[in-house]
Design an enzyme around this catalytic site. Structure first.
Site, PDB file in Angstrom:
ATOM      1  N   GLY A  75      -3.787 -10.511   2.036  1.00  0.00           N
ATOM      2  CA  GLY A  75      -2.889 -10.143   3.170  1.00  0.00           C
ATOM      3  C   GLY A  75      -2.508  -8.936   3.179  1.00  0.00           C
ATOM      4  O   GLY A  75      -2.998  -8.015   4.184  1.00  0.00           O
ATOM      5  N   CYS A  90      23.691   7.281   2.708  1.00  0.00           N
ATOM      6  CA  CYS A  90      24.724   7.816   1.584  1.00  0.00           C
ATOM      7  C   CYS A  90      24.393   7.133   0.538  1.00  0.00           C
ATOM      8  O   CYS A  90      25.284   6.283  -0.263  1.00  0.00           O
ATOM      9  CB  CYS A  90      26.048   7.407   2.121  1.00  0.00           C
TER      10      CYS A  90
END
Length: 724
Positions: A394, A543
């Site tokens: 993959g 944040c």
């Protein structure tokens, strides 16, 4: 130390022997503009910087070949057909950025950053290259079967990625692997348009519903294999298959003894999360035999671990699995396929190293040859028919085709002390603090750099203590900080590392960096014909103190970068003054693992194909990233109701003044538009009008404003919010 020398107030009385320093004599080594061993290794004597220097500095040839390079304009280009790409077929990433970000009024798409650029041509080339490598190994070694791989959809479940893989892989009988019920439904639907011989491998833990769906897929003429991850699953398969009158094809996943010690090898070995021990495999064989279904057991699956670092480890694991395969044949199973799982690695840092989670010491051809050789050797020795070889690669298929592009919106400037501040520092110093200051100067005169740093730290700490006690003002504390920072910067003789603030959420777009420390190549996509004069780390919008990138390929803790032009204003270089960075090789896992930390959603996405037009590409698909309303809804909020609440609140507090109806309408219109905008910042510049004057309504860019003016949208329409 000239900078320190010119700071000393002539009126301040210096101890004996300091006259030369006060007069301006040098004490510390001169600052070297870019003290990077990497840059020095590129070209220590050159005064001219070229794209070739940047290519070497950022190791683009190492991790990017054969799909990425730098053109003569200093921009990164995509080579969609790998080594077969002709010069006129290369796609300039900066031109894609311009096409995507320009307003629709000038032929652009008006999309907002961050941005994922998909190149399906690269995806197709990866599939072709993988199949070609196995075909070559099979022919060269006289192997008497064939290769047909499957793509594990967990790597990137995007609809168009999976559909492209099925389409491009159809000539090679390329199939899909699913590890959950929704992935199975996805794979079933997509493979209805694929090659009828393509495998649908069903991995993962299973319940009755999962097994029912897999057997249904078999009934729908899909080449489905149910791989047993737990011994108990065989009971469900036997029971449900009889109820549905479906003859299943069954595989077993074996726990090998072979494993590698890196991070990605943690799921392999005897204590791995998945698979059956030899004892459990024998019990499964007995149950199938007792049920008259031993002929249904046709596939052996195993997984050494992702990012297998070397072919030696690969051959050891494949050889062990081939022995188990041959034993299953001996026990009477109708074995046909050996599924070697994932593990085909990619070289994230270009080092071609077999001792790192970031690299591998082999290429596609070496990988395929090692697999074929290991299986052929065991089967020939046991006089067993060569099995079909399947792999679940993959990462190696999808990583290269996707590029994440984002803007640097600002950068912290290095701290520089004003020479006029030094007399202010000396004034009012205690005797001990003044002694520290002169000790610092004396150490500088003697070129005692380590001592300088010790005295600087003592001086700073003394002033911090006084500030905490309330006996020192913030102005003096700031001045002392500046002096100490100046000394530190002079002593280490290098530019201080800056922080570049980027319009991105690392948690959403590069989650593997935050979660497991995975490092990806990050490079400016333009201005590579200019010398990068500063070093920086990247700080995202969230944040969260973890929202930064401070580890880069090559073991670096900072990245060579260019000065931002005009604070993001309209500059030259074809980038409208913006500074664009690209994160490469991130096509696997990043989109599926990304969350919505701080409610930052995913990026905008465009698919680009090579064409013979003037810019060598055409945008075949463009999708704006999730809006604020979209990500709020993900967390069970209802944007429509939220808007109505805020609208009524605005009417209560701002709509009472009938003489100021325009401002009230503008406020409500801004709220409505905010739900439609992406959560990311809109770069402020004269080129991008962020607040147009149309009764005060807010528009993210000039194109939206002009469209509103031309369409004559009424006030009522502005004040409604419709979630699509």
């Amino acid at each position: 130390m000239p900078a320190l020398a010119c700071c000393v107030d002539a009126a301040a009385v210096a101890p004996p022997g300091y006259a030369a320093f006060v007069a301006g004599d040098s004490s510390l080594p001169a600052v070297v503009p870019f003290a990077s061993s990497t840059v020095a290794a590129v070209n220590s004597n050159s005064t001219h910087w070229s794209p070739a220097h940047s290519s070497a500095l950022y190791r683009i040839e190492g991790w990017g070949a054969p799909y990425f390079s730098v053109n003569d304009s200093g921009n990164i280009t995509v080579r969609p057909y790998g080594t077969d790409t002709l010069a006129h077929q290369e796609i300039d990433l900066l031109k894609i950025v311009k096409k995507v970000s320009d307003p629709k009024s000038v032929g652009g798409l008006g999309l907002q950053f961050p941005l994922i650029v998909r190149v399906p041509d690269v995806l197709k080339n990866r599939l072709e290259s993988l199949n070609s490598a196995f075909e070559s190994a099979i022919q060269n070694q006289g192997y008497e079967s064939h290769y047909q791989g499957v793509y594990p959809v967990k790597c990137n479940q995007d609809r168009f990625v999976v559909e492209d893989i099925v389409k491009f892989g159809s000539p090679f009988r390329f199939g899909l692997e699913a590890g959950s019920k929704p992935e199975l439904l996805l794979a079933m639907s997509c493979l209805c348009k694929g090659n009828p011989e393509a495998l649908l491998v069903c991995n993962g833990f299973k319940d009755a519903e999962y097994i029912f769906l897999a057997l249904l897929a078999r009934k729908l003429a899909l080449n489905t294999v149910i791989v047993l991850e737990e011994e108990e699953e065989v009971n469900l398969v036997i029971e449900i298959s009889k109820k549905l009158s479906v003859r299943p094809v069954i595989g077993v996943r074996a726990k090998l003894r072979t494993k590698h010690s890196g991070h990605f090898g943690s799921t392999s070995g005897e204590k791995g999360k998945f698979g059956l021990t030899t004892t459990q495999i024998l019990r499964v064989v007995k149950k199938l035999q007792d049920s008259g279904m031993l002929d249904c057991l046709q596939l052996l699956h195993f997984h050494i671990g992702s990012q297998i670092p070397s072919t030696a480890l690969l051959q050891a694991g494949v050889g062990e699995a081939a022995q188990i395969y041959s034993e299953l044949v001996r026990l009477g199973a109708d074995m046909k396929v050996i599924d070697i799982g994932g593990g085909l690695g990619i070289d994230y840092d270009g080092s071609k190293s077999g001792n790192s989670d970031l690299s591998v010491s082999y290429g596609l051809q070496e990988y395929a040859s090692a697999v074929v050789n290991a299986i052929r050797f065991v089967c020939d020795r046991k006089s067993i028919k060569h099995p079909i070889i399947c792999s679940e690669s993959g990462r190696a298929i999808v990583s290269h085709h996707s590029i994440l592009i984002f803007e640097a919106i600002s950068a912290t400037a290095p701290t520089v002390m004003n020479p006029a501040d030094l007399p202010f520092i000396l004034e009012g110093l205690s005797e001990d603090a003044r002694a520290d200051c002169w000790n610092l100067i004396e150490a500088g005169l003697r070129h005692e750099n380590e001592t300088c740093l010790v005295y600087a730290e003592q001086l700073k700490q003394r002033y911090v203590d006084r500030f905490k006690d309330g006996t020192l003002g913030i102005e003096q504390l700031a001045a002392v900080d500046g002096l100490c920072d100046l000394v530190s910067n002079m002593v280490d003789a290098s530019e201080p590392t800056r922080t570049y603030h980027v319009n991105l959420s690392i948690f959403t777009s590069i989650p593997d960096f935050w979660s497991i420390g995975q490092v990806f190549p990050i490079v400016p996509i333009h201005r590579l014909d200019e010398r990068p004069d500063v070093r920086g780390v990247l700080s995202d919008l969230t944040c969260d103190s973890d929202g930064k990138i401070d580890k880069f390929i090559g073991g670096e803790t900072s990245l060579p970068l260019h000065e931002l032009e005009g604070n993001g204003g309209c500059g030259g270089g074809g980038a409208n003054g913006q500074y664009y960075l690209g994160m490469f090789l991130g096509g696997a896992y990043q989109e599926s693992l990304g969350g919505v930390h701080n409610l930052f959603g995913g990026p905008s996405v465009v698919s680009v194909s090579q064409s013979d037009g003037p810019h060598s590409f055409v945008v075949t698909r463009a999708v704006l990233g999730p809006s604020c309303g979209d990500v709020l809804r993900v967390m069970q909020h209802e944007p429509e109701l939220m808007f109505e609440t805020l609208k009524h609140r605005a009417e209560e507090f701002c709509g009472q003044d009938h003489s100021d109806v325009g401002n009230y309408a503008a406020l409500v219109g801004t709220i409505a538009q905010s739900f439609h905008n992406m959560p990311y910042l809109i770069a402020a510049s004269p080129c991008s009008l962020t607040a147009m004057s149309n009764n005060g309504f807010y528009y993210p860019n000039e194109e939206d404003y002009n469209a509103a003016v031309e369409s004559g949208i009424s006030e009522d329409e502005h004040q409604s919010y419709c979630y699509a």
